[in-house]
Design an enzyme around this catalytic site. Structure first.
Site, mmCIF file in Angstrom:
data_model
loop_
_atom_site.group_PDB
_atom_site.id
_atom_site.type_symbol
_atom_site.label_atom_id
_atom_site.label_comp_id
_atom_site.label_asym_id
_atom_site.label_seq_id
_atom_site.Cartn_x
_atom_site.Cartn_y
_atom_site.Cartn_z
ATOM 1 N N ARG A 147 12.167 -2.600 10.147
ATOM 2 C CA ARG A 147 11.237 -2.052 11.133
ATOM 3 C C ARG A 147 10.978 -3.109 12.205
ATOM 4 O O ARG A 147 10.856 -4.288 11.888
ATOM 5 C CB ARG A 147 9.909 -1.702 10.439
ATOM 6 C CG ARG A 147 9.937 -0.385 9.742
ATOM 7 C CD ARG A 147 8.764 -0.163 8.823
ATOM 8 N NE ARG A 147 7.467 -0.617 9.337
ATOM 9 C CZ ARG A 147 6.314 -0.430 8.687
ATOM 10 N NH1 ARG A 147 6.300 0.204 7.528
ATOM 11 N NH2 ARG A 147 5.186 -0.866 9.174
ATOM 12 N N ARG A 188 11.619 -6.973 4.060
ATOM 13 C CA ARG A 188 11.532 -5.536 3.768
ATOM 14 C C ARG A 188 12.586 -4.759 4.568
ATOM 15 O O ARG A 188 12.817 -5.035 5.732
ATOM 16 C CB ARG A 188 10.137 -5.041 4.146
ATOM 17 C CG ARG A 188 9.951 -3.555 3.933
ATOM 18 C CD ARG A 188 8.517 -3.201 3.804
ATOM 19 N NE ARG A 188 7.795 -3.234 5.073
ATOM 20 C CZ ARG A 188 6.527 -2.853 5.194
ATOM 21 N NH1 ARG A 188 5.857 -2.443 4.120
ATOM 22 N NH2 ARG A 188 5.917 -2.901 6.350
ATOM 23 N N ARG A 204 -8.689 1.449 9.882
ATOM 24 C CA ARG A 204 -8.283 0.071 10.159
ATOM 25 C C ARG A 204 -9.233 -0.635 11.127
ATOM 26 O O ARG A 204 -8.991 -1.795 11.469
ATOM 27 C CB ARG A 204 -6.895 0.096 10.795
ATOM 28 C CG ARG A 204 -5.772 -0.412 9.901
ATOM 29 C CD ARG A 204 -4.510 -0.111 10.648
ATOM 30 N NE ARG A 204 -3.375 -0.886 10.318
ATOM 31 C CZ ARG A 204 -2.327 -0.400 9.669
ATOM 32 N NH1 ARG A 204 -2.341 0.822 9.185
ATOM 33 N NH2 ARG A 204 -1.273 -1.138 9.500
ATOM 34 N N LYS A 257 0.829 -1.216 0.000
ATOM 35 C CA LYS A 257 0.000 0.000 0.000
ATOM 36 C C LYS A 257 0.862 1.264 0.000
ATOM 37 O O LYS A 257 0.601 2.193 -0.751
ATOM 38 C CB LYS A 257 -0.900 0.070 1.254
ATOM 39 C CG LYS A 257 -1.955 -0.986 1.356
ATOM 40 C CD LYS A 257 -2.902 -0.694 2.511
ATOM 41 C CE LYS A 257 -2.241 -0.686 3.880
ATOM 42 N NZ LYS A 257 -1.792 -1.999 4.367
ATOM 43 N N ARG A 296 0.352 -8.964 13.652
ATOM 44 C CA ARG A 296 -0.303 -7.957 12.805
ATOM 45 C C ARG A 296 -1.358 -8.591 11.898
ATOM 46 O O ARG A 296 -2.395 -8.012 11.622
ATOM 47 C CB ARG A 296 0.747 -7.208 11.964
ATOM 48 C CG ARG A 296 1.570 -6.241 12.801
ATOM 49 C CD ARG A 296 2.745 -5.705 12.033
ATOM 50 N NE ARG A 296 2.357 -4.778 10.980
ATOM 51 C CZ ARG A 296 3.172 -4.400 9.997
ATOM 52 N NH1 ARG A 296 4.393 -4.862 9.929
ATOM 53 N NH2 ARG A 296 2.754 -3.559 9.098
HETATM 54 P P1 AMP Z 1 1.667 0.657 8.769
HETATM 55 O O1 AMP Z 1 2.901 1.378 8.390
HETATM 56 O O2 AMP Z 1 0.442 1.204 8.105
HETATM 57 O O3 AMP Z 1 1.763 -0.841 8.642
HETATM 58 O O4 AMP Z 1 1.436 0.954 10.341
HETATM 59 C C1 AMP Z 1 2.388 0.570 11.308
HETATM 60 C C2 AMP Z 1 1.733 0.473 12.684
HETATM 61 O O5 AMP Z 1 1.186 1.755 13.052
HETATM 62 C C3 AMP Z 1 0.546 -0.479 12.785
HETATM 63 O O6 AMP Z 1 0.949 -1.826 12.997
HETATM 64 C C4 AMP Z 1 -0.205 0.098 13.967
HETATM 65 O O7 AMP Z 1 0.410 -0.227 15.205
HETATM 66 C C5 AMP Z 1 -0.036 1.595 13.749
HETATM 67 N N1 AMP Z 1 -1.126 2.145 12.895
HETATM 68 C C6 AMP Z 1 -1.031 2.693 11.649
HETATM 69 N N2 AMP Z 1 -2.233 3.071 11.186
HETATM 70 C C7 AMP Z 1 -3.117 2.768 12.166
HETATM 71 C C8 AMP Z 1 -4.523 2.905 12.301
HETATM 72 N N3 AMP Z 1 -5.283 3.419 11.322
HETATM 73 N N4 AMP Z 1 -5.089 2.477 13.464
HETATM 74 C C9 AMP Z 1 -4.371 1.965 14.464
HETATM 75 N N5 AMP Z 1 -3.042 1.795 14.412
HETATM 76 C C10 AMP Z 1 -2.416 2.188 13.279
#
Ligand code: AMP
Length: 218
Positions: free
Chosen positions: A159, A127, A88, A13, A170
């Site tokens: 990460r 990654r 989410r 994404k 996750r």
């Molecule tokens: P991402 O980079 O989108 O995979 O986000 C990394 C982490 O940030 C996720 O595993 C969550 O812990 C937190 N996070 C990002 N977006 C959200 C969201 N919309 N709601 C809750 N936690 C989020």
């Protein structure tokens, strides 16, 4: 044009949202990026979010909803945006609806990127991200000499939330909390699935094809 890019962790994404935001000249709004930046700066928001992120859990709804409400008011988001990683949960999707109603705007399309879970787990564990410019690479597909960024020679790192046990958590969170959001948008006739397997450019073309039919285009 206002788009929500939806899909499980590691589906690509972020990569696609970055490309599309440049091509469509709209803001790229990624809650994960905003949270990571806050963590890096040890901002209050980051301190609140870090423990959840490190465990692969979702940051509480009120925190991320607040982020999005503020971010959508910024100038660059007024003419359009791609939401990446938000909403989410169902409460986040409902809160977003309220913001849209208040601002009298509508989302044009919710695009769900689909990839087999096994492919995703391999993608995520390999990654790497550049600490300097934020570019994303993959050990399986990119030639990474000395673990330096091919673009800026910055240090590449994994990460914390891309480590295997966190990834499994996750996915679990995705299936239980995020997946229902797909049905929420399907019922509104906004949802379209796109195959997320293939070269980056191929997937971008697929996304552009489905977005061409979106009402906000042009
Ligand atoms: P991402 O980079 O989108 O995979 O986000 C990394 C982490 O940030 C996720 O595993 C969550 O812990 C937190 N996070 C990002 N977006 C959200 C969201 N919309 N709601 C809750 N936690 C989020």
């Amino acid at each position: 044009m206002r788009i929500i890019l939806f899909g499980p962790p590691g589906v690509g994404k972020g990569t696609q949202a970055k490309i599309l935001s440049i091509e469509l000249k709209v803001a790229h709004i990624a809650t994960g990026d905003i949270l990571r930046e806050a963590v890096a700066h040890k901002a209050e928001l980051g301190i609140k979010a870090k423990s959840f992120m490190d465990k692969g859990e979702l940051v509480p709804d009120d925190v991320v909803i607040g982020i999005i409400q503020d971010r959508l008011k910024e100038k660059d988001a007024v003419s359009g945006f791609i939401l990446d990683g938000f909403p989410r949960t169902l409460p986040q999707a409902e809160a977003l609806e309220k913001v849209f109603e208040k601002e009298r705007i509508k989302v044009d399309k919710v695009v769900s990127m689909e990839v087999d879970e096994e492919v995703l787990i391999n993608r995520l564990t390999s990654r790497r991200v550049c600490r300097n410019c934020g570019s994303i690479f993959n050990l399986m597909t990119d030639k990474l000499a000395d673990m330096k960024c091919p673009k800026c020679s910055g240090e590449l790192y994994q990460r914390d939330d891309d480590k295997r046990e966190t990834i499994e958590r996750r996915f679990d969170v995705y299936l239980k909390q995020t997946r229902p959001v797909k049905d929420f948008y399907a019922k509104k006739n906004l949802l379209v699935d796109v195959d997320g397997i293939g070269e980056i450019g191929t997937v971008t073309e697929r996304l552009k094809t489905v977005l061409k039919g979106a009402p906000g285009k042009g």
